[in-house]
Design a protein around this motif. Structure first.
Motif, PDB file in Angstrom:
ATOM      1  N   CYS A  95     -30.530  15.378   8.082  1.00  0.00           N
ATOM      2  CA  CYS A  95     -29.346  15.409   8.945  1.00  0.00           C
ATOM      3  C   CYS A  95     -28.308  14.363   8.572  1.00  0.00           C
ATOM      4  O   CYS A  95     -27.175  14.440   9.044  1.00  0.00           O
ATOM      5  CB  CYS A  95     -29.759  15.241  10.404  1.00  0.00           C
ATOM      6  N   ILE A  96     -28.654  13.394   7.752  1.00  0.00           N
ATOM      7  CA  ILE A  96     -27.662  12.399   7.335  1.00  0.00           C
ATOM      8  C   ILE A  96     -27.318  12.525   5.853  1.00  0.00           C
ATOM      9  O   ILE A  96     -26.499  11.769   5.347  1.00  0.00           O
ATOM     10  CB  ILE A  96     -28.128  10.960   7.647  1.00  0.00           C
ATOM     11  N   GLN A  97     -27.927  13.472   5.163  1.00  0.00           N
ATOM     12  CA  GLN A  97     -27.623  13.680   3.751  1.00  0.00           C
ATOM     13  C   GLN A  97     -26.402  14.591   3.641  1.00  0.00           C
ATOM     14  O   GLN A  97     -26.483  15.790   3.867  1.00  0.00           O
ATOM     15  CB  GLN A  97     -28.822  14.289   3.030  1.00  0.00           C
ATOM     16  N   THR A  98     -25.279  14.008   3.285  1.00  0.00           N
ATOM     17  CA  THR A  98     -24.031  14.770   3.237  1.00  0.00           C
ATOM     18  C   THR A  98     -23.988  15.760   2.078  1.00  0.00           C
ATOM     19  O   THR A  98     -23.254  16.743   2.135  1.00  0.00           O
ATOM     20  CB  THR A  98     -22.821  13.822   3.137  1.00  0.00           C
ATOM     21  N   ASP A 100     -26.123  17.934   1.293  1.00  0.00           N
ATOM     22  CA  ASP A 100     -26.740  19.211   1.651  1.00  0.00           C
ATOM     23  C   ASP A 100     -25.874  20.075   2.565  1.00  0.00           C
ATOM     24  O   ASP A 100     -26.246  21.189   2.885  1.00  0.00           O
ATOM     25  CB  ASP A 100     -28.082  18.969   2.345  1.00  0.00           C
ATOM     26  N   SER A 101     -24.728  19.563   3.015  1.00  0.00           N
ATOM     27  CA  SER A 101     -23.919  20.324   3.957  1.00  0.00           C
ATOM     28  C   SER A 101     -22.726  20.978   3.251  1.00  0.00           C
ATOM     29  O   SER A 101     -22.329  20.576   2.162  1.00  0.00           O
ATOM     30  CB  SER A 101     -23.421  19.419   5.088  1.00  0.00           C
ATOM     31  N   GLN A 104     -19.658  18.374   3.272  1.00  0.00           N
ATOM     32  CA  GLN A 104     -19.989  16.991   2.893  1.00  0.00           C
ATOM     33  C   GLN A 104     -19.958  16.046   4.089  1.00  0.00           C
ATOM     34  O   GLN A 104     -19.458  14.930   4.013  1.00  0.00           O
ATOM     35  CB  GLN A 104     -19.054  16.489   1.791  1.00  0.00           C
ATOM     36  N   THR A 105     -20.495  16.493   5.230  1.00  0.00           N
ATOM     37  CA  THR A 105     -20.577  15.682   6.435  1.00  0.00           C
ATOM     38  C   THR A 105     -22.013  15.661   6.932  1.00  0.00           C
ATOM     39  O   THR A 105     -22.860  16.397   6.423  1.00  0.00           O
ATOM     40  CB  THR A 105     -19.682  16.248   7.556  1.00  0.00           C
ATOM     41  N   THR A 106     -22.279  14.849   7.938  1.00  0.00           N
ATOM     42  CA  THR A 106     -23.619  14.836   8.536  1.00  0.00           C
ATOM     43  C   THR A 106     -23.759  16.041   9.464  1.00  0.00           C
ATOM     44  O   THR A 106     -22.794  16.753   9.744  1.00  0.00           O
ATOM     45  CB  THR A 106     -23.852  13.538   9.330  1.00  0.00           C
ATOM     46  N   CYS A 107     -24.945  16.233   9.970  1.00  0.00           N
ATOM     47  CA  CYS A 107     -25.269  17.378  10.815  1.00  0.00           C
ATOM     48  C   CYS A 107     -24.613  17.256  12.191  1.00  0.00           C
ATOM     49  O   CYS A 107     -24.330  16.162  12.669  1.00  0.00           O
ATOM     50  CB  CYS A 107     -26.786  17.453  10.950  1.00  0.00           C
ATOM     51  N   ARG A 110     -25.844  14.826  14.982  1.00  0.00           N
ATOM     52  CA  ARG A 110     -25.485  13.409  14.948  1.00  0.00           C
ATOM     53  C   ARG A 110     -24.221  13.100  15.752  1.00  0.00           C
ATOM     54  O   ARG A 110     -23.890  11.953  15.975  1.00  0.00           O
ATOM     55  CB  ARG A 110     -25.279  12.947  13.502  1.00  0.00           C
TER      56      ARG A 110
END
Length: 145
Positions: A95-98, A100-101, A104-107, A110
């Protein structure tokens, strides 16, 4: 495990979560991402349990804590994040790995509930979390509201 008059039962009575139940659970009618949510939740619960025993209650020794991390009973990297301000309630590392989104933001989990539109239901696609922003209080991020 036995340490300083504290017994951690491995039959599921004291330690939270049972991976076999989550793996054997039916995936019928679920989205692909929903089928792995129980695994993330069990990993979170086990890691939080060991974290609380060592850092909050001081009920286990450093040797037992290191053993649990070495044998992967708890997620070392998730616990490291919990020790940092702003990440005390983090549900999972994805959820904090940008990277993977899509944007390029957190989930979305959060985002503090106070900053969301009223009545908007939030549930993370990665792990099923319902909100793990540190300012949201001490409730479990996987609990139903």
């Amino acid at each position: 495990w036995t340490n300083s008059n504290l017994e951690l039962e491995t039959d599921g009575t004291e330690t939270p979560g049972n991976g076999d139940v989550a793996q054997n659970e039916s995936h019928e009618g679920k989205r692909k991402c929903e089928s792995v949510w129980p695994i993330f939740q069990i990993t979170h619960q086990r890691s939080r349990y060991i974290y609380d025993l060592y850092y909050k209650r001081k009920a286990i020794s450093k040797e037992l804590y290191e053993f649990c991390l070495k044998e992967k009973y708890a997620d070392r990297h998730l616990i490291a994040k919990w020790k940092k301000p702003g990440y005390e309630r983090l549900c999972c590392l994805r959820c904090i790995q940008t990277a993977d989104s899509n944007f390029q933001t957190t989930c979305i989990c959060r985002v503090p509930k106070s900053q969301l539109p009223p009545g908007q239901a939030v549930q993370c696609v990665n792990c099923g979390c319902r909100g793990c922003a540190s300012c949201d209080g001490n409730m479990d991020p996987f609990d139903e509201e």
